[in-house]
Design an enzyme around this catalytic site. Structure first.
Site, mmCIF file in Angstrom:
data_model
loop_
_atom_site.group_PDB
_atom_site.id
_atom_site.type_symbol
_atom_site.label_atom_id
_atom_site.label_comp_id
_atom_site.label_asym_id
_atom_site.label_seq_id
_atom_site.Cartn_x
_atom_site.Cartn_y
_atom_site.Cartn_z
ATOM 1 N N ILE A 45 0.833 -1.203 0.000
ATOM 2 C CA ILE A 45 0.000 0.000 0.000
ATOM 3 C C ILE A 45 0.871 1.257 0.000
ATOM 4 C CG2 ILE A 45 -1.726 1.305 1.306
ATOM 5 C CD1 ILE A 45 -2.360 -1.449 2.713
ATOM 6 N N CYS A 46 0.459 2.249 -0.795
ATOM 7 C CA CYS A 46 1.112 3.550 -0.718
ATOM 8 C C CYS A 46 0.164 4.505 -0.002
ATOM 9 C CB CYS A 46 1.416 4.075 -2.118
ATOM 10 S SG CYS A 46 2.174 5.692 -2.108
ATOM 11 N N LEU A 47 0.446 4.753 1.267
ATOM 12 C CA LEU A 47 -0.402 5.658 2.050
ATOM 13 C C LEU A 47 0.495 6.392 3.043
ATOM 14 C CD1 LEU A 47 -3.324 6.587 2.776
ATOM 15 C CD2 LEU A 47 -3.350 4.763 4.476
#
Lengths: 187, 254
Positions: free
Chosen positions: A71-73
């Protein structure tokens, strides 16, 4: 954690270091009604470092790897704050499903499709959501037909001897163009 | 075949590199060091006459410096350390600080901080301060502030207080960051609460106002003349001084 707002977390074993989260796909998105399982690992340095979270359920979304579920968060990286809770994290992931950030992608192929052909992106995301997350089917007639065609395309590649998963990934990456997908599978 | 989408992300590389730098710093210096003569600073600037002159000035007013690890938390840690130390010695300050702290949990939760974690940081901060005031020693204080987990817990609570004050008085603070952040909450989410994010003037002002525990900042940089001194908030008479060198804070003693 009680199940409110469609997020939920439970222990995987008794170590408290491995948890399993679950979020519901938010309404008005291709993920609507889907059930997304998350693998959560709590680092020894928690809460001064963020939990490691990945999607176990496969998903087609610009900020989540369609391959690994990474995930890119921001809050799972440099914007993590020690006072955040797992509930905050899960709610933020749910809101990531509602508002993708294609300019800060984790999956470049999905992000490109999102920007170049948003209708195709939405249908592909819906297809993945139905197959992997038991999301509700589409209502709109054109979408229903498009998704039926996706299934046919996959069948076609499977008859050529490719696995269902490989066929799905190749077709999704190539905007469901069968020839391009075959070329990609042979390369 | 897989979608060609998943290189080991650039972010992950950057994070790994940052982690290594943090570890290197951690191995070199304690979170809060024993005091040493201000003169010792000269050895860091043998080639830099602007700095040297200022340090010479500094030695006239200050005898000792207590270094605080440069891990992005230095201001908050230095401030918490001096607060603990001062509360032990000053009963009036202690009463004022505890009175304020008693109101802060409900206040922060009302401002939207998650109650479950905020309560944990609040209780730890209050209990640790109480223990120090009741029966702490210099050695136990140093132990508390050099214990990673405990020290960082205390830092998180002063970050929460800073964040609360900035949001409560957002009319006053927002003009300084307008255009960069959509509101004070976003500023706090990005610049106050993240672990290891450095403090700037706004954060310092907010925290000193929140606890009514003022401080004097002594700036040493390349500019001409002696060190610049700044009292925060304006017009207060602080008992503690922090040394500021670009990007870093340490504690100064007369």
């Amino acid at each position: 954690m009680a199940e409110t707002a469609g997020v939920h977390v439970e222990l995987v074993d008794n170590s408290f270091l491995k948890l399993r989260g679950e979020i519901k796909g938010p309404p008005d998105t291709p993920f609507d009604g889907g059930k997304y399982i998350l693998d959560i690992t709590i680092p020894e340095t928690y809460p001064f470092n963020p939990p490691k979270v990945t999607f176990r359920t496969k998903i087609w979304h610009p900020n989540i790897s369609s391959v690994t579920g990474a995930i890119c968060l921001d809050i799972l990286k440099d914007q993590w704050a020690a006072a955040m809770t797992l509930r905050t994290v899960l709610l933020s992931l749910q809101s990531l499903l509602s508002s993708a950030e294609p300019d800060d992608p984790q999956d470049a192929v999905v992000a490109k499709q999102y920007k170049d052909d948003f209708t195709c992106y939405k249908r592909t995301a819906k297809h993945w959501a139905v197959v992997y997350a038991q999301a509700s089917a589409c209502q709109n007639k054109e979408d229903v037909e498009a998704l039926a065609l996706f299934d046919k395309n996959i069948q076609q590649l499977m008859q050529m001897g490719f696995s269902e998963q490989d066929s799905r990934v190749a077709l999704s990456s190539k905007n469901w163009n069968v020839e391009a997908a075959v070329e990609c599978l042979f390369s | 075949m897989t979608a060609e989408a998943d290189p080991m992300s650039h972010d992950d590389n950057v994070i790994a590199q940052m982690d290594q730098i943090s570890k290197d710093i951690a191995n070199k210096s304690p979170l809060v060091s024993e005091p040493e003569p201000v003169e010792n600073l000269k050895s860091e600037y043998t080639q830099n006459h602007g700095f040297l002159a200022k340090i010479e000035h500094l030695t006239k007013s200050y005898s000792k410096i207590r270094r605080v690890r440069g891990d992005g938390n230095c201001f908050y840690r230095a401030y918490a350390y001096t607060l603990f130390d001062a509360c032990k010695r000053d009963a009036a300050l202690r009463d004022r600080v505890f009175k304020k702290l008693d109101t802060t949990l409900a206040w922060l939760v009302q401002l939207g901080m998650p109650s479950f974690t905020t309560e944990d940081f609040h209780d730890t901060f209050v209990e640790t301060l109480k223990n120090h005031c009741d029966s702490g020693t210099y050695d136990s204080l140093m132990e508390t502030f050099n214990n990673d987990g405990m020290s960082n817990y205390l830092v998180v609570y002063v970050r929460l207080l800073t964040s609360g004050q900035l949001q409560q008085d957002s009319d006053e603070y927002l003009p300084f960051v307008e255009g960069l952040y959509k509101d004070m909450k976003e500023f706090c989410d990005k610049e106050v609460m993240p672990v290891d994010r450095e403090a700037d003037h706004l954060q310092i002002k907010a925290l000193t106002e929140c606890l009514s525990f003022p401080l004097k900042l002594v700036y040493v940089d390349r500019s001409e003349g002696g060190p610049t001194e700044l009292v925060i908030p304006d017009g207060s008479s602080p008992d503690v001084s922090l040394l500021y060198r670009p990007g870093h804070y340490d504690i100064l003693y007369d």
